[in-house]
Design a protein around this motif. Structure first.
Motif, PDB file in Angstrom:
ATOM      1  N   ILE B 196      15.142 -22.890 -10.808  1.00 18.35           N
ATOM      2  CA  ILE B 196      13.996 -23.217 -11.665  1.00 18.35           C
ATOM      3  C   ILE B 196      12.886 -23.869 -10.843  1.00 18.35           C
ATOM      4  O   ILE B 196      11.713 -23.550 -10.983  1.00 18.35           O
ATOM      5  N   PRO B 208      25.687 -16.654 -20.118  1.00 16.54           N
ATOM      6  CA  PRO B 208      25.545 -17.785 -21.058  1.00 16.54           C
ATOM      7  C   PRO B 208      24.914 -19.019 -20.422  1.00 16.54           C
ATOM      8  O   PRO B 208      24.269 -19.797 -21.106  1.00 16.54           O
ATOM      9  N   VAL B 209      25.095 -19.179 -19.108  1.00 20.17           N
ATOM     10  CA  VAL B 209      24.495 -20.337 -18.429  1.00 20.17           C
ATOM     11  C   VAL B 209      22.985 -20.153 -18.324  1.00 20.17           C
ATOM     12  O   VAL B 209      22.193 -21.079 -18.537  1.00 20.17           O
ATOM     13  N   PRO B 212      19.718 -20.014 -22.042  1.00 18.34           N
ATOM     14  CA  PRO B 212      18.748 -20.962 -22.597  1.00 18.34           C
ATOM     15  C   PRO B 212      17.507 -21.121 -21.715  1.00 18.34           C
ATOM     16  O   PRO B 212      16.402 -21.312 -22.229  1.00 18.34           O
ATOM     17  N   HIS B 213      17.679 -21.010 -20.406  1.00 16.51           N
ATOM     18  CA  HIS B 213      16.533 -21.176 -19.498  1.00 16.51           C
ATOM     19  C   HIS B 213      15.635 -19.942 -19.529  1.00 16.51           C
ATOM     20  O   HIS B 213      14.423 -20.050 -19.373  1.00 16.51           O
ATOM     21  N   LYS B 215      15.287 -18.055 -22.225  1.00 16.10           N
ATOM     22  CA  LYS B 215      14.582 -18.143 -23.519  1.00 16.10           C
ATOM     23  C   LYS B 215      13.465 -19.166 -23.468  1.00 16.10           C
ATOM     24  O   LYS B 215      12.431 -19.011 -24.110  1.00 16.10           O
ATOM     25  N   ALA B 216      13.684 -20.258 -22.701  1.00 15.32           N
ATOM     26  CA  ALA B 216      12.669 -21.321 -22.623  1.00 15.32           C
ATOM     27  C   ALA B 216      11.567 -20.981 -21.613  1.00 15.32           C
ATOM     28  O   ALA B 216      10.632 -21.754 -21.433  1.00 15.32           O
TER      29      ALA B 216
END
Lengths: 500, 327
Positions: B196, B208-209, B212-213, B215-216
């Motif tokens: 990131i 799965p890890v 969320p990143h 999507k964000a």
């Protein structure tokens, strides 16, 4: 707003949640107090039981175990010199001497109060500063870690007692032992001698139990001491005056815990040692540290419990688990179809605040459970050693085996027990060995990673304000250490001259 | 009071276990005693969670109890070695994962053959890995990335040496000939922030890890590593699609989890387990579980599963040798 508030309350105010927190904290305290059985293990084993619970209840059960376990680890560290968890290894430096002086109750109270205060501060930081701290955490790359570890390595001096050179030797030995196993960068074998069980290196728990608890047992039988009964003679409790003396270290330790906890990958053990070292550096009673000073216990416990709430910061705000326990808690969230991270604050705000309420409540429950159990736990130090030590040995073997279900680990524990015994005979402190063992690999990995990322360019080590800050801190700490050492030598020389 | 119901159920289960141990089950049909599922990793990880879920759902279908035992160490090779030695082999199964096929390529002194010493029951779930770059990265496709990487050295992060995430990067390197340097971290907790923040140019992460990143908007997903697109990221191409023309037409990696047993495990028991696992996988409960893990149901069983493992062992031995991560 009002709607959200009602929703939070409806999610939080359920009997299940209260029961989950109480059961979690009790399990955590008990498991944490058994040598070798760590909070991590307890959380991992409780996870399948949470599959069928409501999401908030499930998370609160795990958080309760985590928090209870962090405090529980200090109980055996104080009473029988066997840290229940790695993070409480630092607590025994002053906790055990206090118990030996018959002040077990006072030591346990100090540990409990500082744990609860640090936990509370950590929770408040989680609730109010999560996004800000998460931003700092995201700027923590390998070079920043490298300097943080460099600063942490200066702790070796403060936990070496009066024999700094011996402390440094012990730390170097710790670093050498930490190199055993497959190299983290390329997978090459180091000092495994072709032995299969050494591929993963030396496990932390057997080493820690061996180093601290076993030497006590060996020493007792070696010196053939008369059954010496150390009664919990001094029934006095922690006075307000003593508590006030500790308060500064508790607050400082809590904030050290918050900062360290919010950075993924550092952990409670390093935090406890940094907090202890800082307390020793600044305390007017620094000469008593290592000899049974309540402030030492307070600093260590505040340092490791300050981490507990803060490790949830990168988890909840970024979806990044900072350690193994939060990785398991992340698993629990996902099992319930929830994904921690920035989106969770938009989509499940009520749920997050319900969890926050539960986390705050868990600090209070910890305080109550801790207080109720102190008088029973402190009776352990009333047991005659010929009865107590075989029980300690049994727990050590059981706890060590439980980590990996490995007989080899029991051998490792005894090997380091013998080493710890000789360390004690030669006046070498065991704590620097432990710090070398923990921080050595972190130092090497982050140095190596930084150079891989920068393709060999050394300027990466001064790439931003965080690196500058830790460089300054490291230099200041080194100057302080050298001055203190120099002063100590001058004083010793003067004493020698006067004696002549 | 679900909580108490659960507690009472647990006590009954434990009590039942002891009762069964004391009296000994009389049934002729397999299983005739408690079935043990070995997890060759520490408690709390994906392999552990998946095994415990399977155990929970199988318990309703078997007459005997199922216990899960963690035997971590040296990748997954320590626990697997125990299974290969065959003690109590008729009632012991192990949850294998990519470590089973990668481990022999990188750990020295392994005392078992990953194919010949085992019986392969069924692949249960497949979890894709996904190639990700920072949200601020200039690359939006695999092609853009490869074109740029032809002219310079690139770094990729992973959660550790020898895992399927590291080896995905090494596979990319060996198939494209790009100059890629591996930067290993300890766990995804450290490798994710490194991508990131742009400390490493890219990395492979378990779906799965990374989800969320992605999507964000903190990470961009360039491709998934499975042969089929993931239903959870339908707009993201597979590596085979995105790397067409760059030698990636056969690129395929997934984190799979499947049950294996000792080679002497009876055929009858193996078929029974396959049938039961087929049923378990189709339950709503397990479908929901797969959804939370970004997983799809595995398809291979028996000989198909064995053939898959055989291919994987060969593939990773070559990649590990090229990457200089070897015994």
């Amino acid at each position: 707003m009002m709607e959200n508030f009602t929703e939070v309350l409806s999610l939080f105010l359920s009997v299940d949640n209260f029961i989950a927190i109480i059961i979690g904290v009790v399990i955590g305290v008990v498991i944490g107090a058994i040598p070798g059985l760590t909070a991590t293990m307890a959380v991992a084993l409780a996870l399948p039981f949470t599959f069928s619970l409501e999401p908030v209840t499930a998370i609160l059960l795990l958080v309760g175990i985590y928090k209870g376990g962090m405090y529980g680890g200090s109980i055996t560290a104080i009473l029988i010199k066997t840290p229940g968890s790695p993070a409480s290894a630092c607590t025994l430096l002053d906790g055990y001497p206090m118990a030996q002086k018959g002040q077990a109750t006072k030591a346990l109270q100090t540990a409990l109060y500082s744990s609860c205060i640090a936990d509370f501060i950590s929770n408040l930081s989680l609730i109010f500063f999560a996004s800000y701290l998460a931003k700092i955490a995201m700027n923590f790359g390998p070079p920043e870690f490298f300097w943080l570890i460099c600063f942490s390595l200066t702790i070796i001096v403060s936990v070496s007692g009066e024999a700094i050179i011996k402390g440094l030797i012990a730390a170097c030995l710790g670093i050498i032992v930490s190199c055993i196993g497959l190299d983290q960068m390329y997978g090459t074998e180091r000092m495994t001698f072709g032995h299969y069980d050494l591929m993963d290196g030396i496990s932390f728990v057997p080493l820690m139990i061996g180093l601290f608890a076993i030497p006590e047992v060996i020493d007792f039988y070696y010196t053939k001491a008369q059954p010496h009964i150390i009664k919990n003679v001094d029934k006095s409790k922690l006075s307000l005056q003593e508590f006030k003396q500790c308060l500064k270290s508790i607050i400082r330790g809590s904030f050290i815990g918050v900062i360290i906890g919010s950075i993924p990958g550092t952990g409670a053990t390093a935090s406890a040692f940094i907090s202890y070292s800082e307390a020793k550096r600044t305390s007017p009673r620094r000469a008593n540290f290592g000899k049974g000073e309540p402030e030492g216990v307070a600093a260590s416990e505040a340092g490791n419990n300050g981490v507990a709430g803060a490790t949830l910061i990168p988890l909840l705000s970024l979806g990044i688990p900072g350690d193994i326990i939060t990785a398991i808690i992340l698993g629990a969230f996902m099992i319930h179809g929830l994904t921690p991270g920035p989106l969770m604050f938009q989509q499940n705000l009520s749920l997050i605040y319900a969890i926050f309420c539960g986390i705050m409540l868990s600090s209070i429950v910890l305080f109550i459970v801790g207080n109720l159990t102190i008088k029973y736990f402190s009776k352990v130090s009333d047991l005659p050693k010929p009865i107590l030590l075989p029980i300690v040995l049994l727990f050590c073997v059981f706890g060590t085996y439980a980590v990996n279900n490995s007989i080899f680990d029991i051998g490792v524990m005894f090997a380091f027990g013998i080493m710890g015994f000789f360390f004690a005979k030669m006046g070498i402190a065991a704590a620097p060995f432990l710090i070398g063992f923990i921080l050595g690999p972190m130092f090497e990995d982050n140095l190596h990673r930084s150079l891989l990322i920068s393709k060999g360019d050394l300027s990466i080590f001064v790439r931003g304000p965080i690196t500058w800050f830790f460089i300054a801190l490291t230099i200041a700490s080194l100057i302080f250490v050298i001055r203190r050492w120099h002063q100590g030598r001058t004083v010793n020389a003067e004493v020698d001259q006067n004696l002549e | 009071m679900k909580f108490w119901n659960k507690k009472i159920a647990s006590f009954i289960a434990v009590g039942g276990m002891f009762a069964a141990m004391a009296t000994g089950a009389q049934a002729d049909e397999w299983p005739t005693k408690t079935v043990k599922l070995i997890v060759p990793y520490a408690a709390g990880g994906t392999t552990d969670i998946t095994t415990r879920k399977i155990a929970e759902l199988l318990t309703d279908k078997l007459d005997e109890n199922i216990i899960v035992e963690n035997r971590p160490g040296a990748g997954s090779t320590k626990g697997t070695s125990m299974l290969a030695k065959g003690r109590g082999a008729s009632h012991v199964l192990l949850m294998a994962s990519p470590g089973h096929v990668i481990g022999p390529a990188i750990y020295p002194g392994i005392d078992y053959d990953p194919v010949k010493d085992f019986k392969f029951i069924r692949n249960i779930i497949d979890v894709p890995n996904v190639m990700v770059v920072s949200g601020d990265s200039p690359y939006n496709t695999v092609a853009e990335f490869i074109e740029d990487a032809k002219n310079k050295e690139m770094t990729f992060g992973s959660s550790g040496v020898g895992g399927s995430l590291h080896m995905s990067g090494e596979l990319l390197k060996s198939m494209t000939g790009l100059n890629l340097t591996h930067v290993p971290f300890r766990g995804s907790g450290e490798s994710v922030p490194a991508v990131i923040s742009g400390d490493v140019d890219f990395s492979f992460e378990n779906l799965p890890v990374a989800m969320p990143h992605i999507k964000a908007g903190k990470m961009k997903a360039l491709a998934v590593t499975t042969a089929e697109r993931s239903p959870y990221l339908p707009d993201v191409p597979t590596m085979q699609e995105a790397g067409k023309g760059y030698g990636l037409e056969t690129f395929k990696v997934s984190a799979w989890f499947g049950l294996i047993a000792h080679k002497s495990f009876s055929e009858e028991a193996s078929l029974k387990m396959q049938k039961l696992l087929d049923e378990v996988i189709k339950t709503e409960d397990f479908k929901e579980f797969m959804k939370t893990r970004g997983a799809v149901a595995g398809v291979q069983a028996g000989d198909d599963f064995k053939a898959f493992i055989q291919d994987e062992v060969k593939k990773w031995a070559v990649v590990a040798e090229k990457a200089n991560v070897k015994k």
